[in-house]
Enzyme design. Structure first.
Site, PDB file in Angstrom:
ATOM      1  N   CYS A   1      -2.107  -0.152 -52.009  1.00  0.00           N
ATOM      2  CA  CYS A   1      -2.949  -0.036 -53.168  1.00  0.00           C
ATOM      3  C   CYS A   1      -3.900  -1.137 -53.254  1.00  0.00           C
ATOM      4  O   CYS A   1      -3.333  -2.378 -53.393  1.00  0.00           O
ATOM      5  CB  CYS A   1      -2.692   0.677 -54.131  1.00  0.00           C
TER       6      CYS A   1
ATOM      7  N   ARG B   1      -4.576  -2.429 -47.670  1.00  0.00           N
ATOM      8  CA  ARG B   1      -3.855  -2.037 -48.304  1.00  0.00           C
ATOM      9  C   ARG B   1      -3.434  -0.597 -48.622  1.00  0.00           C
ATOM     10  O   ARG B   1      -2.628  -0.196 -49.239  1.00  0.00           O
ATOM     11  CB  ARG B   1      -3.968  -2.621 -49.584  1.00  0.00           C
TER      12      ARG B   1
ATOM     13  N   TRP C   1      -2.740   3.790 -51.448  1.00  0.00           N
ATOM     14  CA  TRP C   1      -1.917   4.372 -50.351  1.00  0.00           C
ATOM     15  C   TRP C   1      -0.719   5.287 -51.280  1.00  0.00           C
ATOM     16  O   TRP C   1      -0.182   4.844 -51.959  1.00  0.00           O
ATOM     17  CB  TRP C   1      -0.952   3.024 -49.793  1.00  0.00           C
TER      18      TRP C   1
ATOM     19  N   ASN D   1      -1.864  -0.564 -58.911  1.00  0.00           N
ATOM     20  CA  ASN D   1      -1.043  -0.870 -57.705  1.00  0.00           C
ATOM     21  C   ASN D   1       0.488  -1.074 -58.208  1.00  0.00           C
ATOM     22  O   ASN D   1       0.640  -1.910 -58.669  1.00  0.00           O
ATOM     23  CB  ASN D   1      -1.564  -1.866 -56.852  1.00  0.00           C
ATOM     24  N   GLY D   2       1.139  -0.119 -57.590  1.00  0.00           N
ATOM     25  CA  GLY D   2       2.638  -0.084 -57.977  1.00  0.00           C
ATOM     26  C   GLY D   2       3.279   1.033 -58.262  1.00  0.00           C
ATOM     27  O   GLY D   2       2.769   1.949 -57.878  1.00  0.00           O
TER      28      GLY D   2
ATOM     29  N   GLU E   1       9.654  -5.804 -31.095  1.00  0.00           N
ATOM     30  CA  GLU E   1       8.353  -5.927 -31.648  1.00  0.00           C
ATOM     31  C   GLU E   1       7.384  -5.267 -30.683  1.00  0.00           C
ATOM     32  O   GLU E   1       6.512  -4.499 -31.185  1.00  0.00           O
ATOM     33  CB  GLU E   1       8.192  -7.450 -31.586  1.00  0.00           C
TER      34      GLU E   1
ATOM     35  N   LYS F   1       4.940  -2.154 -32.267  1.00  0.00           N
ATOM     36  CA  LYS F   1       3.416  -2.297 -31.866  1.00  0.00           C
ATOM     37  C   LYS F   1       2.992  -1.037 -31.238  1.00  0.00           C
ATOM     38  O   LYS F   1       2.233  -0.545 -31.773  1.00  0.00           O
ATOM     39  CB  LYS F   1       3.051  -3.377 -30.987  1.00  0.00           C
TER      40      LYS F   1
ATOM     41  N   GLU G   1       3.316   1.824 -34.003  1.00  0.00           N
ATOM     42  CA  GLU G   1       2.634   1.780 -35.233  1.00  0.00           C
ATOM     43  C   GLU G   1       0.858   2.339 -34.808  1.00  0.00           C
ATOM     44  O   GLU G   1       0.352   2.638 -35.709  1.00  0.00           O
ATOM     45  CB  GLU G   1       2.716   0.672 -36.155  1.00  0.00           C
TER      46      GLU G   1
ATOM     47  N   HIS H   1      24.300   2.161 -22.419  1.00  0.00           N
ATOM     48  CA  HIS H   1      25.258   2.788 -23.516  1.00  0.00           C
ATOM     49  C   HIS H   1      24.468   3.856 -24.243  1.00  0.00           C
ATOM     50  O   HIS H   1      24.905   4.253 -25.354  1.00  0.00           O
ATOM     51  CB  HIS H   1      25.681   1.745 -24.474  1.00  0.00           C
TER      52      HIS H   1
ATOM     53  N   LYS I   1      -0.721  -2.580 -45.093  1.00  0.00           N
ATOM     54  CA  LYS I   1      -0.192  -3.820 -44.620  1.00  0.00           C
ATOM     55  C   LYS I   1       0.621  -4.616 -45.757  1.00  0.00           C
ATOM     56  O   LYS I   1       1.348  -5.334 -45.327  1.00  0.00           O
ATOM     57  CB  LYS I   1      -1.441  -4.683 -44.147  1.00  0.00           C
TER      58      LYS I   1
HETATM   59  C1  G6P Z   1       4.199  -3.394 -43.255  1.00  0.00           C
HETATM   60  C2  G6P Z   1       3.251  -3.918 -42.155  1.00  0.00           C
HETATM   61  C3  G6P Z   1       3.853  -4.868 -41.109  1.00  0.00           C
HETATM   62  C4  G6P Z   1       4.577  -6.042 -41.789  1.00  0.00           C
HETATM   63  C5  G6P Z   1       5.741  -5.471 -42.762  1.00  0.00           C
HETATM   64  C6  G6P Z   1       6.346  -6.787 -43.478  1.00  0.00           C
HETATM   65  O1  G6P Z   1       5.037  -2.791 -42.835  1.00  0.00           O
HETATM   66  O2  G6P Z   1       2.579  -2.772 -41.762  1.00  0.00           O
HETATM   67  O3  G6P Z   1       2.929  -5.230 -40.131  1.00  0.00           O
HETATM   68  O4  G6P Z   1       5.408  -6.725 -40.635  1.00  0.00           O
HETATM   69  O5  G6P Z   1       5.126  -4.712 -43.716  1.00  0.00           O
HETATM   70  O6  G6P Z   1       4.996  -7.305 -44.322  1.00  0.00           O
HETATM   71  P1  G6P Z   1       5.264  -8.895 -44.697  1.00  0.00           P
HETATM   72  O7  G6P Z   1       3.796  -8.897 -45.301  1.00  0.00           O
HETATM   73  O8  G6P Z   1       6.236  -9.045 -45.542  1.00  0.00           O
HETATM   74  O9  G6P Z   1       5.413  -9.949 -43.540  1.00  0.00           O
END
Ligand code: G6P
Length: 614
Positions: A2, A27, A74, A100-101, A487, A491, A494, A510, A609
């Site tokens: 948010c 956000r 969000w 937001n929260g 990672e 990627k 997501e 395994h 994000k």
């Molecule tokens: C969300 C974002 C990710 C990020 C994660 C942790 O899930 O989409 O890209 O890695 O949060 O966020 P931070 O700001 O703590 O790195």
């Protein structure tokens, strides 16, 4: 999670709010809305969808007003629809509030307010708060700032809020606890409010970062006042923003994510600047200088993070254990805080977060801090919450990262972790002087090697086209590259919505090996190094089951090239630095697949994000 914006001044609030919301859309993008106060009184406009949907909706309505608030959502409580969109309005229609929260005790408050005649239209916790403020305003006969303060005394949870009142048309009241808020102070007495500085930077460089428990009263004529929850007045601490507008634009790229991938030679360099001193042969991390000895004496390091930051932490584990010989545990912040973790006073806790706002990471830090550990932050967003609660830290200097899928923040985090581990290993004497100097030179060469990797983009795009319709993908790595496999899989998941899993290459037999058939792309990091031969065997195992192998290899490699369906070459570098190069093809593969599938690369579905809810 948010985004909040607000404006109080002489200009038209609407264009400022809508542009601010566009900057904060990373956000959350489930719905958007604004509330404006002008000569026509208080007007609310909101709708499901993105800020552009709100903009379209606003074309035919009165957009005048010099005071306003805006929100991009969000969804947590209640579906992402028009009714649940913010701003929310009190029963009388006088107050409008954005949030937001999460208000955790919203259910009993809602019951009580219902019994006192308030009505609710939405399923949100936010609507409870706006009615609580109105209830207090009326029953206690207090002004808006005092009603907000008293209401917040009754609230359990996290919030950044902004509220306006039809009956106090020149005023905006904002408050924060655990969710960020920044106030911009304009040259002509106008004020801007936002969840981060990105909507503010184009208007003013003078900002006040609100602290937890603070309430800001912004008045068109009287200016800004800040009080704490005990009603004591505080002098606003005005800081100069170090942010440049061009870093917030796409700069000719189709997407922020692509721009950010291509920025990595620069962002890695910036994260080393002034820290890696080749001439003197030393690493100087000014932000943690006073804690060097604690690092040297540490019996254990705990690394906390979420998502991509957690993956960077896993690379940190390999780095600190190998170079500094300190045992490391890497924990998801969310798991760490909900058990009863063993924390010693001589533990060093490294908290990694791009945004510096992740609620779980913040809460885990508080827990570890409460038990006496030393907390070191590795964050990207300057002035965010985490750097303000840690004992010390090193910023990553990657610059604003706007694409929801993290790319340049990851390589910047790994760069800073590498510098830290090298610095501690050198001070402890756990790596020889010659190895230390060799690694410094190699690290210094990484930005230009990333540039070389980026030159493979056409080949990577070609590979992306072949595998874009896969429904599953496997990512394998070993040692330092196991976190890169995780990672890479993240990627792909997501932004393309293709199911992908990252595994240590040896673990494939395994379980995941059962998934392999001629349809299955298997991305393997098979660079020359300690486990090269073993990974070659793993590739043989995949090929024996007709899987498709896309290998990341060291330039000049012929063995894997002969085995794999495709080989993407990266320059040679020591094992410890391979993550910084090998992750780049992973990022590009995911990016191009997602674009080819028509996905919204910068704003993938359901994600946000900055995750300020637990
Ligand atoms: C969300 C974002 C990710 C990020 C994660 C942790 O899930 O989409 O890209 O890695 O949060 O966020 P931070 O700001 O703590 O790195």
């Amino acid at each position: 999670m948010c985004g909040i914006v607000g404006y109080v001044g002489d200009k038209d609030a609407y264009p400022l709010l809508i542009n601010g919301l566009k900057r904060l859309e990373y956000r959350g993008y489930d719905s958007a809305g604004v509330a404006l106060i002008g000569s026509q009184g208080l007007r609310i406009h909101k709708c499901q969808g993105k800020v552009s949907d709100l903009e379209a909706h606003m074309r035919d309505v009165d957009r005048s007003g010099n005071v306003g608030i805006g929100h991009t959502r969000w969804a947590t409580h209640g579906a992402p629809n028009d009714v649940n969109a913010h701003p929310h309005v009190s029963t009388s229609g006088d107050l409008a509030l954005i949030h937001n929260g999460i208000i955790e005790n919203y259910a009993p408050l809602k019951e009580e307010l219902r019994s006192r005649g308030h009505t609710f239209r939405s399923e949100t916790d936010t609507e409870v708060l706006v009615n609580l403020i109105e209830d207090i305003q009326r029953s206690e006969e207090v002004d808006l700032p005092e009603a907000v303060r008293l209401a917040l005394e009754n609230v359990v949870g996290a919030y950044a809020i902004a509220v306006i009142d039809r009956k106090s048309p020149g005023m905006l009241v904002a408050a924060r606890k655990s969710s960020p808020l920044v106030i911009g102070i304009g040259e002509h007495g106008e004020h801007y409010l936002a969840s981060d500085a990105t909507p503010i930077v184009e208007h003013t460089k003078n900002v006040v970062y609100m602290e937890d428990g603070e309430i800001a009263i912004i008045d068109r004529t009287k200016g800004l006042k800040i009080r704490n929850v005990k009603n004591q007045e505080k002098t606003p601490f005005i800081q100069a923003l170090e942010m440049h507008l061009e870093t917030l634009e796409k700069g000719g790229y189709d997407h922020f994510m692509l721009k950010e991938i291509h920025e990595q030679p620069r962002s890695i360099r910036d994260s080393m600047r002034g820290r890696l001193n080749l001439a003197q042969g030393e690493v100087v991390l000014g932000g943690i200088k006073d804690y060097e000895q604690k690092f040297v004496n540490a019996k254990r390091i705990l690394i906390l993070g979420c998502g991509t930051s957690w993956h960077a932490g896993l690379v940190g584990e390999y780095l600190f254990e190998e170079l500094a010989r300190i045992p490391v545990e890497v924990e998801y912040a969310s798991e760490f805080r909900y058990r009863n973790p063993i924390i010693h006073e001589d533990d060093i806790v490294i908290a990694i977060s791009q945004s510096g706002e992740t609620a779980d990471t913040l809460a885990a830090i508080e827990l570890a801090k409460g038990r006496g550990a030393t907390i070191i932050g590795i964050c990207n967003v300057v002035g965010s919450s985490i750097p303000r609660v840690t004992h010390a830290g090193s910023y990553t200097h990657a610059g604003p990262e706007i694409g929801v899928a993290s790319t340049k923040a990851f390589t910047a985090q790994v760069t800073v972790l590498t510098l830290m581990a090298l610095m501690v290993g050198h001070k402890k004497g756990t790596i020889s002087g010659s190895r230390f100097h060799r690694l410094l030179n190699e690290l210094d060469a990484i930005p230009s090697k990333v540039e070389q990797v980026l030159k493979n983009e056409a080949q990577i795009k070609y590979i992306a086209d072949i595998y874009k319709n896969a429904t599953n993908a496997l990512y394998l790595g070993r040692g330092y590259t196991f976190p890169v496999a995780l990672e890479g899989a993240l990627k792909l998941k997501e932004i393309s919505y293709i199911h992908a899993e990252g595994y240590p290459a040896a673990e494939m037999k395994h379980g995941p090996i059962a998934l392999i058939d001629e349809e299955m792309p298997v991305f393997v990091i098979a660079t020359k190094g300690a486990s090269y031969e073993k990974v070659v065997s793993n590739i043989q195992e995949v090929k024996a089951r007709k899987g498709k192998v896309i290998a990341i290899v060291t330039e000049g490699d012929t063995v894997v090239k002969g085995l794999a369906d495709h080989a993407i070459a990266i320059p040679e570098t020591p094992d410890a630095l391979v993550p910084l190069l090998s992750v780049v093809p992973m990022q590009l593969i995911s990016y191009h697949i997602a674009v080819m599938l028509g996905r919204n690369v910068d704003q993938p579905r359901n994600l946000a994000k900055s995750v300020t809810v637990e």
